[in-house]
Write an enzyme that holds these catalytic residues in place. Structure first.
Site, mmCIF file in Angstrom:
data_model
loop_
_atom_site.group_PDB
_atom_site.id
_atom_site.type_symbol
_atom_site.label_atom_id
_atom_site.label_comp_id
_atom_site.label_asym_id
_atom_site.label_seq_id
_atom_site.Cartn_x
_atom_site.Cartn_y
_atom_site.Cartn_z
ATOM 1 N N GLY A 46 0.836 -1.196 0.000
ATOM 2 C CA GLY A 46 0.000 0.000 0.000
ATOM 3 C C GLY A 46 0.870 1.245 0.000
ATOM 4 O O GLY A 46 1.993 1.230 0.514
ATOM 5 N N GLN A 51 2.896 9.912 1.185
ATOM 6 C CA GLN A 51 4.233 9.336 1.296
ATOM 7 C C GLN A 51 5.147 9.748 0.156
ATOM 8 O O GLN A 51 6.365 9.627 0.260
ATOM 9 C CB GLN A 51 4.142 7.804 1.347
ATOM 10 C CG GLN A 51 3.487 7.291 2.612
ATOM 11 C CD GLN A 51 3.324 5.785 2.570
ATOM 12 O OE1 GLN A 51 2.339 5.291 2.042
ATOM 13 N NE2 GLN A 51 4.281 5.051 3.108
ATOM 14 N N CYS A 92 5.763 -0.280 7.081
ATOM 15 C CA CYS A 92 5.405 0.907 6.314
ATOM 16 C C CYS A 92 6.588 1.284 5.432
ATOM 17 O O CYS A 92 7.727 1.268 5.898
ATOM 18 C CB CYS A 92 5.089 2.051 7.281
ATOM 19 S SG CYS A 92 4.634 3.582 6.455
ATOM 20 N N LEU A 93 6.327 1.631 4.171
ATOM 21 C CA LEU A 93 7.418 2.010 3.274
ATOM 22 C C LEU A 93 8.116 3.289 3.751
ATOM 23 O O LEU A 93 9.248 3.546 3.358
ATOM 24 C CB LEU A 93 6.888 2.202 1.843
ATOM 25 C CG LEU A 93 6.406 0.915 1.139
ATOM 26 C CD1 LEU A 93 5.849 1.252 -0.238
ATOM 27 C CD2 LEU A 93 7.525 -0.105 1.025
ATOM 28 N N HIS A 134 -4.551 1.596 7.671
ATOM 29 C CA HIS A 134 -3.180 2.120 7.709
ATOM 30 C C HIS A 134 -3.009 3.245 6.671
ATOM 31 O O HIS A 134 -2.467 4.314 6.989
ATOM 32 C CB HIS A 134 -2.209 0.963 7.434
ATOM 33 C CG HIS A 134 -0.769 1.360 7.324
ATOM 34 N ND1 HIS A 134 0.182 0.963 8.238
ATOM 35 C CD2 HIS A 134 -0.106 2.124 6.403
ATOM 36 C CE1 HIS A 134 1.366 1.467 7.881
ATOM 37 N NE2 HIS A 134 1.223 2.166 6.772
ATOM 38 N N GLU A 135 -3.475 2.991 5.448
ATOM 39 C CA GLU A 135 -3.299 3.987 4.381
ATOM 40 C C GLU A 135 -4.169 5.223 4.621
ATOM 41 O O GLU A 135 -3.756 6.350 4.337
ATOM 42 C CB GLU A 135 -3.606 3.381 3.005
ATOM 43 C CG GLU A 135 -2.725 2.206 2.607
ATOM 44 C CD GLU A 135 -1.241 2.503 2.712
ATOM 45 O OE1 GLU A 135 -0.826 3.645 2.512
ATOM 46 O OE2 GLU A 135 -0.490 1.555 3.019
ATOM 47 N N HIS A 138 -2.458 7.627 6.766
ATOM 48 C CA HIS A 138 -1.450 8.467 6.098
ATOM 49 C C HIS A 138 -2.058 9.777 5.597
ATOM 50 O O HIS A 138 -1.439 10.833 5.688
ATOM 51 C CB HIS A 138 -0.831 7.736 4.901
ATOM 52 C CG HIS A 138 0.304 6.833 5.258
ATOM 53 N ND1 HIS A 138 1.447 7.283 5.889
ATOM 54 C CD2 HIS A 138 0.500 5.510 5.069
ATOM 55 C CE1 HIS A 138 2.282 6.273 6.068
ATOM 56 N NE2 HIS A 138 1.736 5.178 5.582
HETATM 57 ZN ZN LIG Z 1 2.543 3.283 5.610
#
Ligand SMILES: [Zn+2]
Length: 170
Positions: A46, A51, A92-93, A134-135, A138
């Site tokens: 995701g 991000q 998480c990226l 989660h997304e 963000h």
């Molecule tokens: Zn993330």
């Protein structure tokens, strides 16, 4: 398509609240395509526009094993189905190499627009439900480390700062 740079914690830009997309046009579709390429390249499941330093309410996801089910969420919102929560290990990226258990709703109903601007509704559970929450966070400027104790969060922050110093020095 182009690969985009991913912001990393504790970059303050990750704390920006994203603005709603007014119309799903070619520019938004290009952003979606670039985000999908960036997510697949980073082997994530995701990615939120926040991000990649674009503060609009756009998310891409793919929780399949073979990158065959890209999902586009524009202006997403969700409502929990039931109040049951389950903890699942999350990464998480924007916080590479760190994982922690975060409790999220087991089941949610997602509402969003697809890449053509068409509204859709999706009932999700398990990993997909977790990923949606989660997304969505963000887009609100919230990171999974915010659910941890300040002690754990500070530890991750210090390790990330060290990583960024090493990257600069390399
Ligand atoms: Zn993330």
């Amino acid at each position: 398509m182009a690969k985009l740079a991913i912001l990393e914690f504790p970059d303050e830009r990750l704390r920006t609240k994203a603005k709603a997309v007014q119309s799903v046009d070619d520019e938004v579709r290009k952003l979606v395509d670039d985000m999908l390429e960036t997510m697949y390249d980073a082997q994530g499941i995701g990615l939120a526009a926040t991000q990649v330093d674009v503060h609009r309410r756009v998310v891409v996801m793919d929780v399949s094993d073979d990158n065959s089910q890209p999902l586009v969420l524009i202006n997403p919102s969700y409502t929990p189905i039931g109040d049951e929560k389950e903890p699942l290990s999350e990464g998480c990226l924007s916080i590479p190499e760190h994982y922690a258990e975060v409790p999220r709703y087991l089941k949610v109903e997602l509402k969003a627009l697809d890449r053509n601007g068409e509204p859709y509704t999706l009932e999700a559970d398990g990993l997909l439900a977790h990923c949606i929450q989660h997304e969505y966070d963000h887009l609100e400027g919230v990171l999974f480390v915010d659910y941890l104790s300040s002690l754990k969060r500070d530890r991750i922050r210090k390790k990330m700062e060290k990583r960024h110093k090493q990257m600069q020095g390399a």
